[in-house]
Write an enzyme that holds these catalytic residues in place. Structure first.
Site, PDB file in Angstrom:
ATOM      1  N   ARG A 185      23.471 -42.986 -69.483  1.00  0.00           N
ATOM      2  CA  ARG A 185      23.477 -42.348 -68.120  1.00  0.00           C
ATOM      3  C   ARG A 185      24.873 -41.369 -67.174  1.00  0.00           C
ATOM      4  O   ARG A 185      25.321 -41.948 -66.149  1.00  0.00           O
ATOM      5  CB  ARG A 185      23.120 -43.581 -67.316  1.00  0.00           C
ATOM      6  CG  ARG A 185      21.823 -44.635 -67.534  1.00  0.00           C
ATOM      7  CD  ARG A 185      20.276 -43.553 -67.829  1.00  0.00           C
ATOM      8  NE  ARG A 185      19.010 -44.434 -68.063  1.00  0.00           N
ATOM      9  CZ  ARG A 185      18.649 -44.303 -69.034  1.00  0.00           C
ATOM     10  NH1 ARG A 185      19.154 -43.214 -69.516  1.00  0.00           N
ATOM     11  NH2 ARG A 185      17.853 -45.256 -69.609  1.00  0.00           N
ATOM     12  N   PHE A 191      11.877 -31.232 -88.309  1.00  0.00           N
ATOM     13  CA  PHE A 191      13.236 -30.192 -88.483  1.00  0.00           C
ATOM     14  C   PHE A 191      13.955 -31.125 -87.754  1.00  0.00           C
ATOM     15  O   PHE A 191      13.848 -32.162 -87.122  1.00  0.00           O
ATOM     16  CB  PHE A 191      12.495 -29.104 -88.109  1.00  0.00           C
ATOM     17  CG  PHE A 191      12.146 -29.365 -86.569  1.00  0.00           C
ATOM     18  CD1 PHE A 191      13.058 -28.556 -85.533  1.00  0.00           C
ATOM     19  CD2 PHE A 191      10.603 -28.741 -86.500  1.00  0.00           C
ATOM     20  CE1 PHE A 191      12.470 -29.039 -83.744  1.00  0.00           C
ATOM     21  CE2 PHE A 191      10.361 -28.352 -85.160  1.00  0.00           C
ATOM     22  CZ  PHE A 191      11.255 -28.683 -83.999  1.00  0.00           C
ATOM     23  N   VAL A 224      19.822 -35.075 -81.955  1.00  0.00           N
ATOM     24  CA  VAL A 224      19.931 -35.245 -80.803  1.00  0.00           C
ATOM     25  C   VAL A 224      20.401 -36.097 -79.896  1.00  0.00           C
ATOM     26  O   VAL A 224      19.459 -37.389 -80.895  1.00  0.00           O
ATOM     27  CB  VAL A 224      18.970 -35.043 -79.757  1.00  0.00           C
ATOM     28  CG1 VAL A 224      19.364 -34.780 -77.784  1.00  0.00           C
ATOM     29  CG2 VAL A 224      18.738 -33.134 -79.576  1.00  0.00           C
ATOM     30  N   VAL A 256      22.033 -39.861 -78.314  1.00  0.00           N
ATOM     31  CA  VAL A 256      23.671 -40.776 -76.858  1.00  0.00           C
ATOM     32  C   VAL A 256      24.293 -41.526 -77.291  1.00  0.00           C
ATOM     33  O   VAL A 256      22.777 -42.184 -77.351  1.00  0.00           O
ATOM     34  CB  VAL A 256      23.456 -39.763 -75.548  1.00  0.00           C
ATOM     35  CG1 VAL A 256      24.351 -40.732 -74.544  1.00  0.00           C
ATOM     36  CG2 VAL A 256      23.242 -38.722 -75.502  1.00  0.00           C
ATOM     37  N   TYR A 259      11.781 -35.439 -72.323  1.00  0.00           N
ATOM     38  CA  TYR A 259      12.250 -33.405 -72.273  1.00  0.00           C
ATOM     39  C   TYR A 259      11.416 -33.234 -71.534  1.00  0.00           C
ATOM     40  O   TYR A 259      11.643 -31.658 -71.435  1.00  0.00           O
ATOM     41  CB  TYR A 259      11.790 -33.483 -74.501  1.00  0.00           C
ATOM     42  CG  TYR A 259      13.118 -33.841 -74.689  1.00  0.00           C
ATOM     43  CD1 TYR A 259      14.313 -33.317 -74.709  1.00  0.00           C
ATOM     44  CD2 TYR A 259      12.613 -35.017 -76.027  1.00  0.00           C
ATOM     45  CE1 TYR A 259      15.193 -34.335 -76.290  1.00  0.00           C
ATOM     46  CE2 TYR A 259      13.910 -35.164 -77.048  1.00  0.00           C
ATOM     47  CZ  TYR A 259      15.018 -34.825 -76.966  1.00  0.00           C
ATOM     48  OH  TYR A 259      15.582 -35.311 -77.635  1.00  0.00           O
TER      49      TYR A 259
END
Length: 414
Positions: free
Chosen positions: A91, A414, A83, A85, A124
């Site tokens: 934002r 993982f 994951v 960005v 998260y």
């Protein structure tokens, strides 16, 4: 034009991997050989990228895994990974778009939970994840440990060093037994074993062969495996200053676990032992004659969990005796919320059904992720205001039902 979120095609993979490297501060260039090596391990249908004028600026993928619940049942899980960005595009809601899409797809596939390893703690929780397992890492001053360095092997059974090829043959069956005994563990694929033993390597990650120590009991059954490397090999004035770093240590019996730790502490010349990531209640420090010689280097959250199917998840695990609770779960994403009655019998088996009865406890779905494997205290979350006790005494009853004798542990990333 707004950035385009899409499921990856094979032609997108080089640019996607470059974006992943950018975000994780690794050398950006990805060679064709690297793409070829990584492609079989990536399910493109479960991989997302956000593209802006042809350049990938956000990455996300998931994998099917099995998670061991308390009691040993294996639960279908979506393992979220890779994951990112890119800093130029933060934002803008890109992570929220990717996460929402993946969690919805996972629920439709019948995966009862989603799991991930969080690089940063604050990210998260807003997506319904809670920290479900923690890890400790110890740095042991071996000369001060109080162990007899003349240890000559276990009283029963034996420890042997083996080759990567031998580990590929015996490791998977051992791990299958161990993971069923370990709430929080996940399965290991054939590809995992190929990577761990050097059969599969990547140009960007040179592989160095570790040592593999295997414990077999008196009947010859393989019950334990420890992987370790020597990461510092200094001598000063003809005295060794050698560091042994434990990679993985898994054991299907207490005898195997004790024998492997004793073996690692007996390796010649070693003056410092790094434990690797272990469960916070690992036996190793108490094995030492002087537990103070084991200094905690890391104590941190590790695997985060998000419930997607509340009845399926709660019925999969076992509990401490008989009881009844009505849980009112709030889920902003409308994936697993609602009011449910959890009934457990004397054997700890449960049923979970929707109900309109008054709630005993109410809390956000992320708190269920934190509580699910038994690592956290309901009473502590109640004191923090993260669980609301609607009926006096309900928090104490829930704490008794959910807690486990040993802390859950996720041996693998993982």
């Amino acid at each position: 034009m707004s950035p385009d979120l899409r499921t990856l095609a094979a032609s997108d993979l080089p640019e996607w991997l470059r974006a992943l490297n950018n975000a994780f501060l690794m050398p950006p260039t990805v060679t064709p050989e690297e793409v070829t090596a990584r492609r079989p391990g990536i399910d493109l249908e479960r991989t997302q990228g956000v593209f802006d004028e042809g350049r990938c600026v956000a990455t996300f993928r998931s994998m099917p895994r099995e998670l061991t619940a308390p009691g040993g049942e294996l639960l279908a899980a979506s393992a979220v990974t890779n994951v990112s960005v890119t800093a130029t595009h933060r934002r803008r809601g890109l992570l929220t778009r990717m996460m929402s899409r993946d969690l919805t797809d996972a629920k439709e596939r019948g995966e009862a939970v989603a799991i991930l390893i969080a690089a940063e703690y604050p990210i998260y929780g807003r997506y319904g994840f809670g920290p479900a397992t923690w890890i400790n890492e110890w740095d042991v001053d071996v000369p001060r440990s109080g162990l007899d360095r003349r240890w000559a092997g276990p009283a029963e059974g034996r420890v042997d060093l083996m080759t990567p090829a031998e580990i590929r043959k015996i490791g998977p069956e051992l791990h299958e037994r161990v993971r069923r005994l370990t709430p929080g563990a996940i399965d290991r694929t054939d590809r995992w074993w190929d990577m761990d033993t050097g059969l599969l390597t990547f140009p960007s990650m040179p592989w160095k062969e570790p040592f593999y120590a295997v414990y077999r009991d008196a009947s010859g059954q393989v019950d334990g495996l420890a992987t370790y490397s020597i990461t510092d090999h200094r001598w000063s004035n003809k005295f060794p200053r050698v560091t042994l770093e434990t990679g993985k240590l898994i054991a299907a019996s207490p005898a195997a676990e004790l024998a492997l730790w004793r073996y690692l502490f007996s390796v010649d010349w070693v003056t410092e032992l790094k434990s690797g990531y272990r469960a916070p209640d690992d036996i190793m420090p108490l094995l030492l004659g002087d537990p103070r010689s084991a200094k905690v280097e890391t104590n941190a959250d590790f695997m985060w969990l998000r419930v997607l199917d509340t009845p399926r998840a709660l019925e999969a695990r076992t509990y401490t005796g008989a009881g009844s609770l009505v849980l009112d779960l709030h889920d902003a994403a409308d994936l697993a919320g609602g009011r449910f009655r959890l009934e457990t019998d004397a054997d700890g088996r449960a049923t979970c059904t929707p109900t309109r009865d008054d709630a005993d406890l109410s809390f956000d779905i992320a708190e269920l992720g934190t509580l699910y494997l038994g690592d956290e205290s309901v009473l502590r979350l109640t004191a923090l205001g993260r669980v609301t006790e609607e009926r006096p005494g309900a928090a104490t009853r829930a704490d008794t039902l959910f807690r486990t004798p040993r802390r859950p542990w996720t041996p693998d990333g993982f």
